[in-house]
Enzyme design. Structure first.
Site, PDB file in Angstrom:
ATOM      1  N   LYS A 178       0.836  -1.197   0.000  1.00  0.00           N
ATOM      2  CA  LYS A 178       0.000   0.000   0.000  1.00  0.00           C
ATOM      3  C   LYS A 178       0.875   1.253   0.000  1.00  0.00           C
ATOM      4  CE  LYS A 178      -3.951  -1.843   2.587  1.00  0.00           C
ATOM      5  NZ  LYS A 178      -4.988  -1.560   1.593  1.00  0.00           N
ATOM      6  N   ARG A 222     -10.500 -11.468   1.852  1.00  0.00           N
ATOM      7  CA  ARG A 222     -11.335 -12.538   1.279  1.00  0.00           C
ATOM      8  C   ARG A 222     -10.605 -13.878   1.311  1.00  0.00           C
ATOM      9  NH1 ARG A 222     -11.666  -9.126  -4.164  1.00  0.00           N
ATOM     10  NH2 ARG A 222     -11.369  -7.480  -2.634  1.00  0.00           N
TER      11      ARG A 222
HETATM   12  N1  BES Z   1      -8.179  -3.686   4.387  1.00  0.00           N
HETATM   13  C1  BES Z   1      -8.317  -3.275   3.040  1.00  0.00           C
HETATM   14  C2  BES Z   1      -9.601  -2.509   2.784  1.00  0.00           C
HETATM   15  C3  BES Z   1      -9.644  -1.103   3.315  1.00  0.00           C
HETATM   16  C4  BES Z   1      -9.005  -0.083   2.661  1.00  0.00           C
HETATM   17  C5  BES Z   1     -10.392  -0.819   4.436  1.00  0.00           C
HETATM   18  C6  BES Z   1      -9.096   1.211   3.129  1.00  0.00           C
HETATM   19  C7  BES Z   1     -10.491   0.476   4.900  1.00  0.00           C
HETATM   20  C8  BES Z   1      -9.842   1.483   4.253  1.00  0.00           C
HETATM   21  C9  BES Z   1      -8.328  -4.494   2.104  1.00  0.00           C
HETATM   22  O1  BES Z   1      -7.540  -5.552   2.518  1.00  0.00           O
HETATM   23  C10 BES Z   1      -7.785  -4.034   0.800  1.00  0.00           C
HETATM   24  O2  BES Z   1      -6.656  -3.687   0.751  1.00  0.00           O
HETATM   25  N2  BES Z   1      -8.625  -4.052  -0.221  1.00  0.00           N
HETATM   26  C11 BES Z   1      -8.237  -3.610  -1.509  1.00  0.00           C
HETATM   27  C12 BES Z   1      -8.800  -4.582  -2.517  1.00  0.00           C
HETATM   28  C13 BES Z   1      -8.264  -4.375  -3.909  1.00  0.00           C
HETATM   29  C14 BES Z   1      -6.812  -4.738  -3.963  1.00  0.00           C
HETATM   30  C15 BES Z   1      -9.077  -5.218  -4.867  1.00  0.00           C
HETATM   31  C16 BES Z   1      -8.811  -2.215  -1.716  1.00  0.00           C
HETATM   32  O3  BES Z   1      -9.924  -1.953  -1.260  1.00  0.00           O
HETATM   33  O4  BES Z   1      -8.115  -1.390  -2.285  1.00  0.00           O
HETATM   34 MN    MN Z   2      -5.538  -5.400   1.863  1.00  0.00          MN
END
Ligand code: BES
Ligand code: MN
Ligand code: ZN
Length: 498
Positions: free
Chosen positions: A280, A354
């Site tokens: 990230k 997931r």
């Molecule tokens: N934990 C995150 C989702 C999230 C992001 C929650 C920001 C709260 C605030 C999750 O694991 C994630 O990173 N999801 C990705 C999925 C994508 C790679 C398809 C996302 O939402 O960007």
């Molecule tokens: Mn994630």
């Protein structure tokens, strides 16, 4: 802080402060009206002289009103009672609490609980108000060498204007205290940093919980067991981290003579989500310590069940792992076999929630055959884009289950909003190499994540709550909210009466 319930007689007792509700057009609520009458119109004179309009969000503090026992009188605007919304109701209660806290009052009479939002019956409104008051007392001071100086009153006496409701309110208060305890536990676990709240820490906390009640049994699966049984998706997330992943099972048997488990709650417990190799961006990454709020919610709900001794059988499942990059981490493009036997092409290691959840879903259904499975997860940024921080995303192909969850959310002002789970979205998860891909492209991210989970549901009625927006607040108010503990505990309580 102790919460007490008393009739209008409490208005004449001596306390440090008295809080009354005043609506627009000088509408005095029951407590204010009674006091006004016994003091020959003193309250109305204060309103006339101060120009206090009684709008929601307004407050007025008066010192030493002749005839009132309490030195401090706090008037809180309750607006137009026909239009009062649940959100305004909560804000009003919070404002009243803050006024008492700012004045460092210890013993306070709370006389504004009868101008309630029209969408609630008196008990629902009271339950929300008392829970809000209890939640106002939570502070995250664990790591402050100088604990915060915010004052907590010692005794709050809630005035029940309608005597006939006293018994019902007492029951409601009992329930409220149980829910608030669960919510506080959820917030505390959520707020703990990733270096403290590890998968192992969560499993230890679950063990502490089990010690509180004979109705609870715990099982903890470590990585060796998960690997051996074939939880390849879970392990793909956990393998990059030095912290050992854990699948924690908390069995609560409120109906010992009833066979089986009726409800399973499965929480995403990523104790820190760096994204893994699909790392990230740096900005705001600290907030990914909250990525275990689904698991914290399950802990909170179990705590409430124990305290309220709810007669229902529930298994809480915490899917705990840390998502880190390392030489041992999963690469984008890796293909793994899940516990269900289905293969997954991991195109993005940041779509890890997931992956731990699909194996937890399979394991839970195989072991417990629950009637209802609900998973709770801070699953997608897309859900935050869609719904913001106000409502949780709800997904289910079961209309009746979805409606019950929405209603529980409405009643507790812990609201959810249903998003579609239509079959047409499923093809976005097609993979040329495996049974399914773990991401579905740039659009409909919250929905494709739910679609991914739906592939691992077999036989149970299932719903998924995406709490990415609602589980915590950012900015100056950064901290876990305890949501959706109120929604889920209300849902479970209503399963019993149903
Ligand atoms: N934990 C995150 C989702 C999230 C992001 C929650 C920001 C709260 C605030 C999750 O694991 C994630 O990173 N999801 C990705 C999925 C994508 C790679 C398809 C996302 O939402 O960007
Ligand atoms: Mn994630
Ligand atoms: Zn995550």
């Amino acid at each position: 802080m102790r919460l007490h319930l008393k009739t209008l007689a409490a208005l004449n007792e001596s306390h440090d402060g008295l809080i009354l509700g005043i609506g627009t057009k000088q509408h005095l609520n029951t407590a204010a009206a009674q006091l006004n009458e016994s003091l020959d119109g003193a309250i109305v004179r204060i309103l006339d002289q101060s120009g206090f309009e009684g709008k929601t969000g307004q407050s007025l503090t008066v010192y030493q009103v002749p005839g009132i026992q309490a030195p401090w009188l706090i008037l809180i605007g309750t607006g137009n009672s026909e239009e009062l919304t649940p959100a305004q109701w909560v804000k009003m209660i919070q404002a009243a609490y803050k006024a008492a806290s700012d004045l460092k009052l210890n013993s306070v009479v709370f006389g504004l609980l009868d101008s309630t939002p029209p969408v609630f019956n008196p008990i629902e409104a009271f339950t929300l108000a008392s829970r809000t008051l209890r939640e106002c007392t939570y502070q995250f001071n664990t790591y402050k060498s100088q604990p915060s100086t915010t004052h907590t009153p010692k005794d709050l006496t809630l005035v029940v204007a309608d005597k006939s409701l006293l018994t019902n309110f007492k029951q409601a208060l009992h329930w409220t205290e149980a829910v608030a305890e669960g919510t506080a536990l959820c917030r505390q676990l959520g707020n703990l940093p990733g270096n403290v709240c590890t998968p192992n820490y969560l499993s230890e906390q679950a063990q502490h919980l089990a010690k509180l009640s004979k109705k609870v049994k715990i099982k903890v699966l470590g990585e060796a067991q998960l690997e051996k049984m074939g939880a390849g998706a879970f392990m793909a997330v956990s393998r990059g981290s030095n912290e050992e992943g854990r699948l924690v099972l908390i069995e609560y048997r409120g109906v010992p003579n009833q066979k089986g488990i009726s409800v399973a709650l499965i929480g995403k417990g990523i104790t820190f989500d760096s994204g893994g190799i699909s790392i990230k961006p740096a900005a705001g990454m600290d907030e990914m310590k909250f990525d275990m709020c689904g698991a914290a919610t399950v802990m909170g709900v179990m705590r409430t069940l124990i305290r309220a001794e709810l007669p229902i059988n529930v298994v809480g499942v915490l899917a705990c792992a840390e998502n880190m990059p390392s030489g041992n981490a999963t690469r984008p493009g890796d293909i793994v076999t899940t516990l269900s036997g289905k293969t997954v092409e991991i195109l993005n290691t940041d779509a890890e929630g997931r992956l731990v959840l699909c194996d937890a879903l399979t394991y839970t259904q195989q072991q417990y055959h629950p009637d209802i499975v609900i998973d709770i997860a801070t699953l997608t940024g897309a859900c935050v884009v869609a719904l913001g921080k106000v409502t949780s995303g709800l997904f289910s192909s079961d209309d009746a289950l979805a409606d019950e969850l929405l209603e529980a959310g409405r009643l507790t002002h812990d609201t959810a909003w249903r998003l579609p789970l239509a079959a047409d979205y499923q093809e976005l998860l097609d993979s040329p190499a495996a049974d399914i891909a773990n991401i579905g492209g740039p659009t409909a991210g919250a929905i494709t994540a739910a679609c991914f989970l739906s592939r691992f549901v077999e036989g149970s009625r299932w719903a998924h709550l995406d709490i990415a927006g609602t589980a915590w607040l950012s900015g100056t108010k950064k901290g876990a909210t305890g949501r959706p503990v109120p929604l889920l505990t209300e849902f479970l309580k209503r399963q019993i009466h149903a």
